[in-house]
Design a protein around this motif. Structure first.
Motif, PDB file in Angstrom:
ATOM      1  N   SER A 147      -7.485  24.194 -53.651  1.00 14.06           N
ATOM      2  CA  SER A 147      -8.551  25.187 -53.780  1.00 14.06           C
ATOM      3  C   SER A 147      -9.118  25.585 -52.428  1.00 14.06           C
ATOM      4  O   SER A 147      -9.702  26.646 -52.279  1.00 14.06           O
ATOM      5  CB  SER A 147      -9.676  24.648 -54.676  1.00 14.06           C
ATOM      6  N   HIS A 148      -8.952  24.714 -51.430  1.00 17.03           N
ATOM      7  CA  HIS A 148      -9.380  25.013 -50.068  1.00 17.03           C
ATOM      8  C   HIS A 148      -8.584  24.136 -49.098  1.00 17.03           C
ATOM      9  O   HIS A 148      -7.967  23.168 -49.499  1.00 17.03           O
ATOM     10  CB  HIS A 148     -10.883  24.774 -49.890  1.00 17.03           C
ATOM     11  N   ASP A 168      -6.204  18.654 -42.578  1.00 19.42           N
ATOM     12  CA  ASP A 168      -5.983  17.756 -43.708  1.00 19.42           C
ATOM     13  C   ASP A 168      -4.882  18.307 -44.606  1.00 19.42           C
ATOM     14  O   ASP A 168      -4.973  19.430 -45.098  1.00 19.42           O
ATOM     15  CB  ASP A 168      -7.293  17.615 -44.497  1.00 19.42           C
ATOM     16  N   GLN A 169      -3.852  17.493 -44.818  1.00 16.05           N
ATOM     17  CA  GLN A 169      -2.754  17.914 -45.694  1.00 16.05           C
ATOM     18  C   GLN A 169      -3.087  17.721 -47.163  1.00 16.05           C
ATOM     19  O   GLN A 169      -2.363  18.206 -48.020  1.00 16.05           O
ATOM     20  CB  GLN A 169      -1.486  17.120 -45.370  1.00 16.05           C
ATOM     21  N   GLY A 170      -4.147  17.015 -47.460  1.00 17.28           N
ATOM     22  CA  GLY A 170      -4.504  16.776 -48.850  1.00 17.28           C
ATOM     23  C   GLY A 170      -3.591  15.748 -49.487  1.00 17.28           C
ATOM     24  O   GLY A 170      -2.694  15.184 -48.856  1.00 17.28           O
ATOM     25  N   PRO A 205      -4.583  32.506 -48.001  1.00 13.29           N
ATOM     26  CA  PRO A 205      -3.354  32.918 -48.707  1.00 13.29           C
ATOM     27  C   PRO A 205      -2.292  31.818 -48.675  1.00 13.29           C
ATOM     28  O   PRO A 205      -2.219  31.033 -47.723  1.00 13.29           O
ATOM     29  CB  PRO A 205      -2.876  34.132 -47.909  1.00 13.29           C
ATOM     30  N   LEU A 206      -1.480  31.751 -49.708  1.00 12.91           N
ATOM     31  CA  LEU A 206      -0.424  30.748 -49.789  1.00 12.91           C
ATOM     32  C   LEU A 206       0.523  30.822 -48.596  1.00 12.91           C
ATOM     33  O   LEU A 206       1.020  29.806 -48.126  1.00 12.91           O
ATOM     34  CB  LEU A 206       0.367  30.906 -51.094  1.00 12.91           C
ATOM     35  N   SER A 207       0.744  32.019 -48.094  1.00 11.16           N
ATOM     36  CA  SER A 207       1.668  32.171 -46.967  1.00 11.16           C
ATOM     37  C   SER A 207       1.124  31.559 -45.680  1.00 11.16           C
ATOM     38  O   SER A 207       1.849  31.414 -44.707  1.00 11.16           O
ATOM     39  CB  SER A 207       1.990  33.652 -46.739  1.00 11.16           C
ATOM     40  N   GLN A 232     -14.355  23.456 -44.697  1.00 10.91           N
ATOM     41  CA  GLN A 232     -13.492  23.879 -45.797  1.00 10.91           C
ATOM     42  C   GLN A 232     -13.230  25.370 -45.663  1.00 10.91           C
ATOM     43  O   GLN A 232     -14.160  26.163 -45.528  1.00 10.91           O
ATOM     44  CB  GLN A 232     -14.160  23.599 -47.135  1.00 10.91           C
ATOM     45  N   CYS A 233     -11.950  25.736 -45.694  1.00 10.29           N
ATOM     46  CA  CYS A 233     -11.534  27.137 -45.595  1.00 10.29           C
ATOM     47  C   CYS A 233     -11.116  27.603 -46.985  1.00 10.29           C
ATOM     48  O   CYS A 233     -10.167  27.070 -47.562  1.00 10.29           O
ATOM     49  CB  CYS A 233     -10.378  27.284 -44.614  1.00 10.29           C
TER      50      CYS A 233
END
Length: 148
Positions: free
Chosen positions: A76-77, A66-68, A43-45, A38-39
């Protein structure tokens, strides 16, 4: 071999790669295992598959990002599945340089990590049995916070 890593009483079970039947046992690799990492603090960018694969390459050999549930690499990660050499210490973070900005420290936690040494960061023994020379008053460099 899927859905690992596997452990038994907090000891890692290293599963070798698939064989072709005529492989010699000494040619098989028992030093690498896949883990989900888990990272945190991404940042959103950076929510781009190529950038995330580059971050994962600083941790180990990237197998999957993983695209979630949303399919957008946001949350959150970020989870990245990497193949790690279990003879080496785990990374606590990845520092990413961004042009004209301060470096970004991405904190890492590892899913289903068994028996991690908090002194040397290697999987397979505890800090009480670590062979790395140290004083009793040494501060441990790794901790329970690396496990998720």
């Amino acid at each position: 071999m899927s859905e690992g890593p596997w452990s038994f009483f907090q000891d890692l079970i290293v599963i070798m790669q698939e064989t072709k039947g005529m492989d010699e046992p000494r040619s098989l690799n028992f030093n690498e295992v896949s883990f989900w990492v888990q990272c945190h603090n991404v940042p959103l960018s950076f929510s781009n598959k190529n950038i995330l694969e580059n971050i994962g390459a600083h941790i180990g050999l990237v197998e999957e990002v993983d695209q979630g549930e949303s399919g957008s690499y946001l949350g959150s990660h970020i989870r990245i599945q990497v193949r790690l050499d279990i003879r080496k210490p785990l990374n606590k973070f990845v520092c990413v340089g961004v042009e004209d900005e301060e470096d970004v420290f991405i904190l890492l936690t590892y899913e289903r990590i068994p028996n991690l040494c908090y002194r040397c960061g290697v999987i397979g023994h505890s800090f009480r049995t670590c062979g790395e020379a140290s004083e009793k008053n040494d501060k441990l460099k790794y901790g329970i916070w690396m496990k998720s």
